[in-house]
Design a protein around this motif. Structure first.
Motif, short mmCIF file in Angstrom:
data_model
loop_
_atom_site.label_atom_id
_atom_site.label_comp_id
_atom_site.label_asym_id
_atom_site.label_seq_id
_atom_site.Cartn_x
_atom_site.Cartn_y
_atom_site.Cartn_z
N ASP A 1 7.91 -3.85 -4.90
CA ASP A 1 6.65 -3.23 -5.34
C ASP A 1 6.04 -2.31 -4.30
O ASP A 1 4.84 -2.03 -4.34
N THR A 2 6.85 -1.84 -3.35
CA THR A 2 6.36 -0.89 -2.34
C THR A 2 7.34 0.28 -2.30
O THR A 2 8.31 0.32 -3.04
N SER A 3 7.06 1.24 -1.43
CA SER A 3 7.96 2.39 -1.27
C SER A 3 8.22 2.64 0.20
O SER A 3 7.48 2.17 1.07
N GLY A 4 9.29 3.37 0.48
CA GLY A 4 9.60 3.74 1.85
C GLY A 4 10.38 2.73 2.64
O GLY A 4 10.82 3.01 3.75
N GLY A 5 10.56 1.52 2.07
CA GLY A 5 11.29 0.50 2.80
C GLY A 5 10.54 -0.02 4.01
O GLY A 5 9.32 0.15 4.14
N ALA A 6 11.25 -0.67 4.92
CA ALA A 6 10.64 -1.25 6.12
C ALA A 6 11.70 -1.46 7.18
O ALA A 6 12.91 -1.51 6.88
N ARG A 7 11.27 -1.59 8.41
CA ARG A 7 12.16 -1.90 9.53
C ARG A 7 11.37 -2.77 10.51
O ARG A 7 10.28 -2.40 10.94
N GLU B 1 5.25 1.06 2.54
CA GLU B 1 4.11 1.80 2.01
C GLU B 1 3.62 1.16 0.72
O GLU B 1 4.40 0.94 -0.20
N GLY B 2 2.36 0.86 0.68
CA GLY B 2 1.79 0.23 -0.50
C GLY B 2 1.58 -1.26 -0.38
O GLY B 2 0.90 -1.85 -1.22
N ALA B 3 2.16 -1.88 0.64
CA ALA B 3 1.88 -3.30 0.87
C ALA B 3 0.42 -3.43 1.30
O ALA B 3 -0.03 -2.72 2.20
N ASP B 4 -0.33 -4.28 0.65
CA ASP B 4 -1.77 -4.37 0.92
C ASP B 4 -2.28 -5.74 0.50
O ASP B 4 -2.59 -5.98 -0.66
N TRP B 5 -2.35 -6.64 1.44
CA TRP B 5 -2.75 -8.01 1.13
C TRP B 5 -4.17 -8.08 0.58
O TRP B 5 -4.45 -8.87 -0.29
N GLU B 6 -5.06 -7.27 1.10
CA GLU B 6 -6.43 -7.28 0.59
C GLU B 6 -6.52 -6.61 -0.77
O GLU B 6 -7.44 -6.88 -1.53
N GLY B 7 -5.56 -5.72 -1.07
CA GLY B 7 -5.57 -5.04 -2.35
C GLY B 7 -4.69 -5.69 -3.40
O GLY B 7 -4.59 -5.20 -4.52
N GLY B 8 -4.01 -6.78 -3.04
CA GLY B 8 -3.24 -7.53 -4.02
C GLY B 8 -1.75 -7.27 -4.04
O GLY B 8 -1.06 -7.78 -4.92
N VAL B 9 -1.23 -6.47 -3.08
CA VAL B 9 0.22 -6.25 -3.02
C VAL B 9 0.72 -7.04 -1.82
O VAL B 9 0.68 -6.58 -0.68
#
Length: 244
Positions: free
Chosen positions: A227-233, A118-126
């Protein structure tokens, strides 16, 4: 040692990206595709679906994979989807395998994402990824752009993302001369297995503007949720290096 202390050491997509080559549609980057390409044959295949369920660290280390950053914190395990990486927090890890795959000119990866950070955003800079595969070329160390960051060979990284744009070639703050990142495909639904296939030779010549393609000397895969939340799988079923 925390990940933040390691970020400058490796050419991974966890670095902030400063330059984007926009509007570049790569006709020779085929993805997603399904089924085998009858015109190609495999030079080398890593099929993670052949392994019994359980932890994967021992298997990876016994087969020459170098675990960098906090790779073990990504809980690598074998299951029905092949090799799965997962975290509930902010982690970054890289699994590197040095090898010679002479004669290979294409890369194919069968993989998927079950939970995006959550919060990963290539167009937004994350610029963070649930899963990526990187291929390195040659032995020459290309300057990183920083005195504190070691040089590294040329590399091309493909990754899955909800927010990056297809047809773009991204360049990071470091390794601007020798590293390129491509989302292939972008925004696959969670839980759906997709196939990514790219022509490594043609991609290398285009993104680095060079006529000669150095031999493939290593490949790696990674997850980065800093720099994100919720982790990933996410998971990888197989990685193949193919002839043209």
């Amino acid at each position: 040692m925390r990940v933040a202390q390691h970020k400058v050491e490796l050419p991974n997509v966890g670095h902030r990206l400063g330059v984007t080559i926009r509007g570049l549609v790569c006709a020779f980057l085929v993805g997603p595709v399904h089924g085998e390409d009858s015109a190609s044959s495999a030079v080398h295949t890593v099929d993670f679906t052949e392994q019994p369920a359980g932890e994967a660290v021992t298997w990876l280390q016994n087969r020459g994979y170098e675990l960098r950053l906090d790779a073990k914190a990504l809980n690598p395990r074998f299951n029905e989807n092949g090799l799965t990486l997962s975290t509930d927090g902010e982690e970054a890890g890289l699994f590197v395998r040095k090898m010679d795959v002479g004669g290979a000119s294409r890369l194919r990866v069968d993989w998927g994402v079950e939970r995006y950070p959550e919060g990963a955003d290539w167009e937004g800079g994350v610029y963070r990824v649930p899963i990526a595969v990187m291929v390195s070329f040659g032995e020459e160390g290309i300057e990183s752009g920083s005195f504190f960051v070691p040089d590294a060979p040329y590399f091309i990284s493909v990754f899955l993302s909800e927010n990056a744009q297809p047809g773009k070639v991204y360049t990071a703050n470091y390794y601007q001369k020798g590293g390129r990142y491509l989302c292939r495909p972008c925004n696959p639904p969670p839980g759906k297995t997709v196939s990514t296939e790219i022509d490594l030779d043609e991609t290398f010549r285009m993104v680095f503007v060079r006529s000669e393609v150095p031999p493939i000397t290593s490949f790696s895969f990674q997850m980065n949720t800093e720099d994100t939340s919720g982790g990933a799988r996410a998971y990888i079923k197989r990685i193949q290096f193919l002839t043209q």
